[in-house]
Design a protein around this motif. Sequence first.
Motif, PDB file in Angstrom:
ATOM      1  N   ALA A 240     -23.263 -30.669 -42.777  1.00  0.00           N
ATOM      2  CA  ALA A 240     -23.800 -29.582 -43.591  1.00  0.00           C
ATOM      3  C   ALA A 240     -23.873 -28.264 -42.819  1.00  0.00           C
ATOM      4  CB  ALA A 240     -25.183 -29.950 -44.115  1.00  0.00           C
ATOM      5  N   ASN A 241     -23.780 -28.353 -41.482  1.00  0.00           N
ATOM      6  CA  ASN A 241     -23.855 -27.176 -40.610  1.00  0.00           C
ATOM      7  C   ASN A 241     -22.686 -27.204 -39.623  1.00  0.00           C
ATOM      8  OD1 ASN A 241     -26.841 -26.124 -41.124  1.00  0.00           O
ATOM      9  ND2 ASN A 241     -26.906 -28.344 -41.035  1.00  0.00           N
TER      10      ASN A 241
ATOM     11  N   ASP B 128     -21.400 -26.126 -31.998  1.00  0.00           N
ATOM     12  CA  ASP B 128     -20.920 -25.140 -31.026  1.00  0.00           C
ATOM     13  C   ASP B 128     -22.055 -24.522 -30.214  1.00  0.00           C
ATOM     14  OD1 ASP B 128     -18.380 -25.592 -32.022  1.00  0.00           O
ATOM     15  OD2 ASP B 128     -18.475 -23.890 -33.414  1.00  0.00           O
ATOM     16  N   ILE B 129     -23.278 -24.628 -30.703  1.00  0.00           N
ATOM     17  CA  ILE B 129     -24.425 -24.003 -30.038  1.00  0.00           C
ATOM     18  C   ILE B 129     -24.817 -24.765 -28.782  1.00  0.00           C
ATOM     19  CG2 ILE B 129     -26.873 -23.428 -30.311  1.00  0.00           C
ATOM     20  CD1 ILE B 129     -26.280 -22.889 -33.256  1.00  0.00           C
ATOM     21  N   GLY B 130     -24.682 -26.071 -28.811  1.00  0.00           N
ATOM     22  CA  GLY B 130     -25.084 -26.892 -27.673  1.00  0.00           C
ATOM     23  C   GLY B 130     -26.175 -27.856 -28.078  1.00  0.00           C
ATOM     24  N   PRO B 131     -26.608 -28.711 -27.134  1.00  0.00           N
ATOM     25  CA  PRO B 131     -27.580 -29.743 -27.496  1.00  0.00           C
ATOM     26  C   PRO B 131     -28.968 -29.210 -27.841  1.00  0.00           C
ATOM     27  CG  PRO B 131     -27.058 -29.850 -25.158  1.00  0.00           C
ATOM     28  CD  PRO B 131     -26.143 -28.828 -25.764  1.00  0.00           C
ATOM     29  N   THR B 132     -29.442 -28.215 -27.114  1.00  0.00           N
ATOM     30  CA  THR B 132     -30.759 -27.639 -27.398  1.00  0.00           C
ATOM     31  C   THR B 132     -30.563 -26.350 -28.182  1.00  0.00           C
ATOM     32  OG1 THR B 132     -31.620 -28.559 -25.339  1.00  0.00           O
ATOM     33  CG2 THR B 132     -32.930 -26.847 -26.395  1.00  0.00           C
ATOM     34  N   LEU B 133     -31.165 -26.304 -29.352  1.00  0.00           N
ATOM     35  CA  LEU B 133     -30.990 -25.152 -30.241  1.00  0.00           C
ATOM     36  C   LEU B 133     -31.915 -24.015 -29.833  1.00  0.00           C
ATOM     37  CD1 LEU B 133     -30.945 -27.092 -33.624  1.00  0.00           C
ATOM     38  CD2 LEU B 133     -28.980 -26.345 -32.275  1.00  0.00           C
ATOM     39  N   PRO B 134     -31.428 -22.779 -29.900  1.00  0.00           N
ATOM     40  CA  PRO B 134     -32.308 -21.636 -29.651  1.00  0.00           C
ATOM     41  C   PRO B 134     -33.400 -21.553 -30.714  1.00  0.00           C
ATOM     42  CG  PRO B 134     -29.995 -20.969 -29.558  1.00  0.00           C
ATOM     43  CD  PRO B 134     -30.038 -22.374 -30.092  1.00  0.00           C
ATOM     44  N   ILE B 135     -34.532 -21.034 -30.327  1.00  0.00           N
ATOM     45  CA  ILE B 135     -35.656 -20.891 -31.255  1.00  0.00           C
ATOM     46  C   ILE B 135     -35.218 -20.047 -32.452  1.00  0.00           C
ATOM     47  CG2 ILE B 135     -37.984 -19.958 -31.543  1.00  0.00           C
ATOM     48  CD1 ILE B 135     -38.430 -20.466 -28.561  1.00  0.00           C
TER      49      ILE B 135
END
Length: 70
Positions: free
Chosen positions: A32-33, A38-45
Amino acid sequence: MRVAARQGDTVDLICHRHYGRTAGVTEAVYAANPSLADIGPTLPIGTPVNLPDLTTQPAEAIRQLVNLWD
């Protein structure tokens, strides 16, 4: 439903918090996203994450009760 990532959130953590499980759900959230991986394992706040409506529950594994004194 759309949620925003909190500090230290991963997709798995968001799935567990929202759906109560990750098995079979994490893949649906990534589908769905498409750009989320591409952002990586830990998402930015504050990263927006679309959570699809998942109505089907996985079949629970049936556990056999074992009695030692049968």
